[in-house]
Design a protein around this motif. Sequence first.
Motif, PDB file in Angstrom:
ATOM      1  N   GLN A  73       0.850  -1.208   0.000  1.00 37.51           N
ATOM      2  CA  GLN A  73       0.000   0.000   0.000  1.00 37.51           C
ATOM      3  C   GLN A  73       0.880   1.252   0.000  1.00 37.51           C
ATOM      4  O   GLN A  73       0.636   2.213  -0.734  1.00 37.51           O
ATOM      5  N   ILE A  74       1.971   1.197   0.788  1.00 40.78           N
ATOM      6  CA  ILE A  74       2.888   2.343   0.836  1.00 40.78           C
ATOM      7  C   ILE A  74       3.536   2.517  -0.534  1.00 40.78           C
ATOM      8  O   ILE A  74       3.600   3.615  -1.099  1.00 40.78           O
ATOM      9  N   TYR A  75       3.990   1.394  -1.110  1.00 33.44           N
ATOM     10  CA  TYR A  75       4.664   1.460  -2.432  1.00 33.44           C
ATOM     11  C   TYR A  75       3.755   2.141  -3.447  1.00 33.44           C
ATOM     12  O   TYR A  75       4.146   3.093  -4.134  1.00 33.44           O
ATOM     13  N   TRP A  76       2.498   1.662  -3.538  1.00 29.94           N
ATOM     14  CA  TRP A  76       1.618   2.205  -4.585  1.00 29.94           C
ATOM     15  C   TRP A  76       1.210   3.639  -4.266  1.00 29.94           C
ATOM     16  O   TRP A  76       0.953   4.444  -5.177  1.00 29.94           O
ATOM     17  N   SER A  77       1.193   3.974  -2.978  1.00 31.26           N
ATOM     18  CA  SER A  77       0.792   5.365  -2.663  1.00 31.26           C
ATOM     19  C   SER A  77       1.830   6.325  -3.214  1.00 31.26           C
ATOM     20  O   SER A  77       1.525   7.441  -3.606  1.00 31.26           O
ATOM     21  N   ILE A  78       3.066   5.852  -3.295  1.00 35.90           N
ATOM     22  CA  ILE A  78       4.115   6.703  -3.875  1.00 35.90           C
ATOM     23  C   ILE A  78       4.044   6.590  -5.402  1.00 35.90           C
ATOM     24  O   ILE A  78       3.971   7.593  -6.124  1.00 35.90           O
ATOM     25  N   HIS A  79       3.982   5.397  -5.894  1.00 40.30           N
ATOM     26  CA  HIS A  79       4.154   5.204  -7.343  1.00 40.30           C
ATOM     27  C   HIS A  79       2.939   5.655  -8.150  1.00 40.30           C
ATOM     28  O   HIS A  79       3.063   6.018  -9.315  1.00 40.30           O
ATOM     29  N   LEU A  80       1.746   5.645  -7.520  1.00 38.35           N
ATOM     30  CA  LEU A  80       0.579   6.142  -8.275  1.00 38.35           C
ATOM     31  C   LEU A  80       0.698   7.647  -8.464  1.00 38.35           C
ATOM     32  O   LEU A  80       0.171   8.211  -9.412  1.00 38.35           O
ATOM     33  N   GLY A  81       1.491   8.263  -7.520  1.00 42.69           N
ATOM     34  CA  GLY A  81       1.675   9.711  -7.657  1.00 42.69           C
ATOM     35  C   GLY A  81       2.668  10.029  -8.759  1.00 42.69           C
ATOM     36  O   GLY A  81       2.649  11.087  -9.356  1.00 42.69           O
ATOM     37  N   LEU A  82       3.550   9.062  -9.041  1.00 38.03           N
ATOM     38  CA  LEU A  82       4.643   9.375  -9.986  1.00 38.03           C
ATOM     39  C   LEU A  82       4.246   9.040 -11.410  1.00 38.03           C
ATOM     40  O   LEU A  82       4.774   9.592 -12.364  1.00 38.03           O
ATOM     41  N   THR A  83       3.340   8.102 -11.590  1.00 35.45           N
ATOM     42  CA  THR A  83       3.087   7.679 -12.990  1.00 35.45           C
ATOM     43  C   THR A  83       1.898   8.445 -13.541  1.00 35.45           C
ATOM     44  O   THR A  83       1.028   8.869 -12.796  1.00 35.45           O
ATOM     45  N   GLU A  84       1.885   8.562 -14.867  1.00 34.37           N
ATOM     46  CA  GLU A  84       0.802   9.337 -15.520  1.00 34.37           C
ATOM     47  C   GLU A  84      -0.201   8.328 -16.074  1.00 34.37           C
ATOM     48  O   GLU A  84       0.062   7.691 -17.085  1.00 34.37           O
ATOM     49  N   GLY A  85      -1.252   8.167 -15.354  1.00 35.10           N
ATOM     50  CA  GLY A  85      -2.320   7.346 -15.931  1.00 35.10           C
ATOM     51  C   GLY A  85      -1.930   5.872 -15.996  1.00 35.10           C
ATOM     52  O   GLY A  85      -0.903   5.451 -15.482  1.00 35.10           O
ATOM     53  N   GLU A  86      -2.748   5.131 -16.648  1.00 38.29           N
ATOM     54  CA  GLU A  86      -2.634   3.674 -16.631  1.00 38.29           C
ATOM     55  C   GLU A  86      -1.478   3.214 -17.515  1.00 38.29           C
ATOM     56  O   GLU A  86      -1.403   3.565 -18.693  1.00 38.29           O
ATOM     57  N   GLN A  87      -0.565   2.447 -16.943  1.00 38.83           N
ATOM     58  CA  GLN A  87       0.547   1.898 -17.725  1.00 38.83           C
ATOM     59  C   GLN A  87       0.221   0.466 -18.110  1.00 38.83           C
ATOM     60  O   GLN A  87      -0.435  -0.245 -17.373  1.00 38.83           O
ATOM     61  N   PHE A  88       0.741   0.024 -19.261  1.00 41.53           N
ATOM     62  CA  PHE A  88       0.525  -1.370 -19.654  1.00 41.53           C
ATOM     63  C   PHE A  88       1.365  -2.246 -18.715  1.00 41.53           C
ATOM     64  O   PHE A  88       0.865  -3.177 -18.109  1.00 41.53           O
ATOM     65  N   TYR A  89       2.643  -1.917 -18.616  1.00 44.10           N
ATOM     66  CA  TYR A  89       3.508  -2.663 -17.685  1.00 44.10           C
ATOM     67  C   TYR A  89       3.848  -1.757 -16.505  1.00 44.10           C
ATOM     68  O   TYR A  89       4.310  -0.626 -16.712  1.00 44.10           O
ATOM     69  N   GLU A  90       3.605  -2.215 -15.311  1.00 41.82           N
ATOM     70  CA  GLU A  90       3.965  -1.419 -14.133  1.00 41.82           C
ATOM     71  C   GLU A  90       5.186  -2.063 -13.483  1.00 41.82           C
ATOM     72  O   GLU A  90       5.397  -3.282 -13.592  1.00 41.82           O
ATOM     73  N   THR A  91       5.960  -1.257 -12.803  1.00 43.84           N
ATOM     74  CA  THR A  91       7.174  -1.792 -12.158  1.00 43.84           C
ATOM     75  C   THR A  91       6.762  -2.591 -10.929  1.00 43.84           C
ATOM     76  O   THR A  91       5.895  -2.157 -10.173  1.00 43.84           O
ATOM     77  N   SER A  92       7.382  -3.748 -10.781  1.00 44.25           N
ATOM     78  CA  SER A  92       6.978  -4.625  -9.671  1.00 44.25           C
ATOM     79  C   SER A  92       7.457  -4.054  -8.347  1.00 44.25           C
ATOM     80  O   SER A  92       8.597  -3.564  -8.252  1.00 44.25           O
ATOM     81  N   PRO A  93       6.615  -4.069  -7.335  1.00 40.92           N
ATOM     82  CA  PRO A  93       7.026  -3.583  -6.012  1.00 40.92           C
ATOM     83  C   PRO A  93       7.943  -4.581  -5.299  1.00 40.92           C
ATOM     84  O   PRO A  93       8.532  -4.259  -4.269  1.00 40.92           O
ATOM     85  N   TYR A  94       8.029  -5.790  -5.869  1.00 41.50           N
ATOM     86  CA  TYR A  94       8.786  -6.822  -5.141  1.00 41.50           C
ATOM     87  C   TYR A  94      10.271  -6.778  -5.500  1.00 41.50           C
ATOM     88  O   TYR A  94      10.640  -6.486  -6.639  1.00 41.50           O
ATOM     89  N   GLU A  95      11.072  -7.072  -4.507  1.00 42.70           N
ATOM     90  CA  GLU A  95      12.522  -7.157  -4.759  1.00 42.70           C
ATOM     91  C   GLU A  95      12.771  -8.323  -5.715  1.00 42.70           C
ATOM     92  O   GLU A  95      12.116  -9.361  -5.603  1.00 42.70           O
ATOM     93  N   PRO A  96      13.711  -8.120  -6.647  1.00 39.16           N
ATOM     94  CA  PRO A  96      13.992  -9.216  -7.595  1.00 39.16           C
ATOM     95  C   PRO A  96      14.437 -10.460  -6.844  1.00 39.16           C
ATOM     96  O   PRO A  96      15.129 -10.384  -5.835  1.00 39.16           O
ATOM     97  N   VAL A  97      13.942 -11.621  -7.366  1.00 44.39           N
ATOM     98  CA  VAL A  97      14.311 -12.893  -6.727  1.00 44.39           C
ATOM     99  C   VAL A  97      15.678 -13.276  -7.290  1.00 44.39           C
ATOM    100  O   VAL A  97      15.841 -13.383  -8.510  1.00 44.39           O
ATOM    101  N   SER A  98      16.654 -13.453  -6.414  1.00 49.46           N
ATOM    102  CA  SER A  98      17.999 -13.720  -6.989  1.00 49.46           C
ATOM    103  C   SER A  98      18.325 -15.199  -6.844  1.00 49.46           C
ATOM    104  O   SER A  98      19.448 -15.621  -6.747  1.00 49.46           O
ATOM    105  N   PHE A  99      17.275 -16.039  -6.803  1.00 45.91           N
ATOM    106  CA  PHE A  99      17.468 -17.497  -6.687  1.00 45.91           C
ATOM    107  C   PHE A  99      18.245 -17.969  -7.895  1.00 45.91           C
ATOM    108  O   PHE A  99      17.908 -17.633  -9.029  1.00 45.91           O
ATOM    109  N   ARG A 100      19.306 -18.710  -7.685  1.00 39.93           N
ATOM    110  CA  ARG A 100      20.042 -19.154  -8.874  1.00 39.93           C
ATOM    111  C   ARG A 100      19.215 -20.226  -9.574  1.00 39.93           C
ATOM    112  O   ARG A 100      18.559 -21.052  -8.946  1.00 39.93           O
ATOM    113  N   LEU A 101      19.258 -20.155 -10.874  1.00 37.10           N
ATOM    114  CA  LEU A 101      18.394 -20.991 -11.704  1.00 37.10           C
ATOM    115  C   LEU A 101      18.565 -22.466 -11.376  1.00 37.10           C
ATOM    116  O   LEU A 101      17.609 -23.175 -11.133  1.00 37.10           O
ATOM    117  N   THR A 102      19.796 -22.892 -11.333  1.00 36.50           N
ATOM    118  CA  THR A 102      19.998 -24.345 -11.267  1.00 36.50           C
ATOM    119  C   THR A 102      19.428 -24.886  -9.951  1.00 36.50           C
ATOM    120  O   THR A 102      19.014 -26.025  -9.877  1.00 36.50           O
TER     121      THR A 102
END
Lengths: 98, 98, 607, 395
Positions: free
Chosen positions: D107-136
């Motif tokens: 909720q905190i993340y989107w409260s900031i990011h909805l203020g920064l973006t202009e209108g509806e985006q097709f792709y939105e930036t994920s609020p989650y930290e990238p998963v750095s699990f190694r593939l193998t």
Amino acid sequence: LKPCSLKELEVSVSELGLGYQSDETLLFRYCSGKCNAGRRNYDLTLEHMKRSGQVKKGKARHKPCCRPTTYDDAFSFLDNNYEYRTIKEVSAKECGCI
Amino acid sequence: LKPCSLKELEVSVSELGLGYQSDETLLFRYCSGKCNAGRRNYDLTLEHMKRSGQVKKGKARHKPCCRPTTYDDAFSFLDNNYEYRTIKEVSAKECGCI
Amino acid sequence: LYFPQMEYSESVFVEQPAGPLLQIHALKEEENETARFSLFKSYPWFQIDESTGMLSLNRSLDRKDFALLTNGEPLKLKKLFLQVAALSSEDHKHYVRVSLTLINATAPPCSEVKPRQLCFREEDFAPHIKENKQPGLFRNLRPLPLQQRCPHINITYRVEQDLSPLGDVYPFELDQDTSELAVSVPLDREQREEYSLLVRCTVTTESMVTQVDQPLLISVHDEDDSAPCLRNGSDTTEAVVEFDRKEGAVLGRLLVYDADSTPIYPRDQSRNKYAGILLTKDTWIKETFKIEHTFKETNFNHVRGTVHEYKLVLNRSLPTTESRSLQLHVLVNDTEFQGPGGSLVLHFNVTILPVSIVFANTSFLFRIQNNAAQFAQIGRVCVENCLKFHGVSITYKLEPADKNLTAVAKACHSAVGIAPGQEGIVGILYVSDPKTLRRHKCLELQYTVTAVNKLNTKRARTLLTITPESTGRAPLLTSGGRALEEDCPLSCAENRLRSDCEVCGGMGATDGRCQWRQGSGNALTTNYSTCSPTLQTCPDGQCDVVENMNPAICPQDCTKLDVIGGHERGFLSGIKAGYGTCYCFPGIKCYCEKDDISEPMCDDVCK
Amino acid sequence: MIVMNIFGLFLLLDGIVHSLASSSVLSSTGTHGWRTPVDCVKANEQCAVDSLCSSRYRTLRQCLAGRDRNTMLANKECQAALEVLQESPLYDCRCKRGMKRELQCLQIYWSIHLGLTEGEQFYETSPYEPVSFRLTDIFRLASISSGMDPTTAKGNHCTDTGKPCNACLDAAKACNLNNDCKKLRSTYISTCMKPVSPAEPCSRRKCHKALRQFFDRVSTEYSYRLLFCSCQEHACAERRRQTIVPSCSYEEKVKPNCLDLRNLCRTDHLCRSRLADFHMNCQTSLYSVTSCPNDNYQACLASYSGLIGFDLTPNYIDSSSTNITVSPWCSCKGSGNREEECEKFLRDFRDNSCLRNAIQAFGNGTDTNLAPKTPSSSVTQSVKTTVTEDIPKPS
């Protein structure tokens, strides 16, 4: 014969004999063993009453029986017609001499 | 045979057969009757497993037994040598098919 | 102004030299419009030419810049989104997004670049042209960074139109010098909403000539430029109200077509909005009828259009006595269509017929075995057309036909009851006091049955005769001479074996004896074996009003308690399918088990 | 075409203000130095103790909560609030899947990011930290528990000769032998199969909740095997399709429009975040061997399973064992002028080589070294380019 305790067996749902056909398996747990140490004053008295004819035989049980005291949660699975089924109280969780 | 229920009998302490001698009497309550409607999926499955040889017969009970689920409070009395005695869990309070 | 594609995209390699990246186009909506381009957020590496819309890299991206952009995360590539703005002459700003894929590697040499990459951008969005708008340039086919990086490779394009079913010539022209595509005339979506071109690219190097083809799908965007029409359908329909008088009953429906497409999203701002207004001031009409409007996409010779459905619906249940005829008019208005003919009127000729509550048959005749059990169902009474009724609730009352009966006759007559079944449409007759029937050896029972409509107390009466019959069967006795029935359980369902079932009676048994249903199959089946009071209604998957009077009557249809063993529950109650034999201890639980138990297994542990 | 009713103030401050939308690049004029991102709950707590930050954040929330969000954002105070917040840790804070107070963080993340973006985006930036699990790692996991190791599952048919291998059945068996998995699987199945009323064969809301709990709490060693098991025949593929009890959690009488469904999802912070995460981690990338951004199959699988139990719940659309096609339950009928956008949204599920490669790689327990199918050029028009003939130039 070992004292009353929990045993387990991995079986397929079809092998439960309840009429469901599914290759999924589960751990079927049941209670087995003797209840030597489980008798109470009640049991001694009742046995005596039956011997002395005060209580008709074959009606009241004067020995504790090794039975589940609690059961595992309901078990859900997909049967071989791709229908989901749920069975309640099929596997014992804890046993006791009651 | 009636379903599993509580029966009672007025007996003297001596008649309990526990070795105490006292002319005082008490209401001895015990559980007796059939457990037709007590079986669970567990029982059906265990019976099937025993029939199909997956579980050795004579080890695990595939039927509920009509037994006390709670006992009356301890019972104290004055025996014939004017000594006070107390016996615990001698009389059933509630019965059930377990 | 509008942008001819949803998004632009291009990739930028680290250390890629400054130069053109992407040509952004903006097409005019009005003749006099001009576009001034700008970047909504300025970046040190990118700029856009205000008049031409050429987005370019004005200084190359080094590894440090890339690390800064990725927050130091060890990424191979990073998506950066720019917002390009186009300001039109009436000071209105439009935005389009540009997604730049920044690649943490240097660009491969031209020799390693495949012909396809030289000819076409990796990720490109399909172009769209608004109908009825000005012609203009809308797309640059050529990937500009590669044009700059590999000038020695000659690239030429040709555009071919596929075999169009409509046989029309496509209105697109290609400028060979700039490789830019233009639309040459205003388009009409209602004629065609998609153009499928084939772009042929020829790559000429010193040693090789290669041709690469790629389809290009151009869609035409719609605007509300079509009026509602009937497409030789009718604007009038008949609406008759007779047996179905329940609120929500659909009385009639009419269709209106629109050549425009109607998006159902975003719901609240859905374009091409239609309204359907009932043209009346009469409060009775307003309270009695309403118009329900739905629309869905349809197809008019390869072009999406819309079909609107207007349903005349009862807004409240109508009493059976209501009777009148009237014509209702509905104004259908395409609220966003600017031109003439944006609305039309539909007509519903409504006829409300009264419904009479009468008994078709002059009298009812039923027979019942005198050893019928309590709650045994005798039969059903029903007024004329009752099974067609909706929203009409009837109550049935039973009274002895003869007012001055003897005490015994009175007792006999009180041994039968009637219950409202099937949403209060039929009356189910059942035995309420079997002992009285037997004790007094009651003979013919004569009743007057009255049907009363709850809403307006209209009533109908008829005669009803119930004749108790003797089965002539002597009761079965135990070895000790006692009637076997006394050992039987209260409920037929409790009998697990056929032998017990057929010698016992039980609640609901019509002829005093339970009936055995022998099941089939070796797995879960709806045809499980079971003992029933009457196989006619139990089990039938319906827990009817009489069966519901006592859990012992038909648990197979009505139980909501646990069922042990292989089974499938009925939707809301009862046992839909079972394994082997299903039998029940009413009020406790039911079991479904293998029914071929030769002898109950009781080893030393179970005594 | 995105027509924006313009933020008046943005016009004024157009050249000066640098509030970056979706990437966390800092303003171009001043480099603020790089901050290690903190989770938004902590960032919010840090902001709360800083009077300037907390007052500006309160202002921004009022700006966003206002009736006409755009005009509110255009006023000076709102704009100043945005500027200050770009300096605070709130600006590039992130959240973790399954963290404590995840919803509050989002909720905190989107409260900031909805203020920064202009209108509806097709792709939105994920609020989650990238998963750095190694593939193998996840595939070693898959190969261990996908029946290759006899100790974990009874009669693991995949190694038995003769009997057709049913990896999904073996996954169910393995789950039934693990208490947590068995309990939570039985819970969601019984919840999803329970009739509510004559008109409601099940409670979709409760079913979704139980499914979310299953995928949040059960180890991926079991949940992924159930969801991504690889099949060679119909029975296995149908069992895989049934994993999420689609009759309740997925199918509906009427197929909604996909943009409508996406909009519904974006009204809920959790669903919005999971969709952004899916787009971020599963969007086909032309520049990676696996078609997945940064070759991270695990991130894609995690974000796909993160969508289950929400309005956009995806599922296998058929029980074909030859090709894997997943989709949310929606269509593009009635998209009007936004049909292309709708088709693109649907293609990100149905025709996504990154997602398909990730599922197949997990199902087969293969590693990335085995070059997957060369990523098809996913030119938006999804029609293959054909190179017709190479004519050597006459020398």
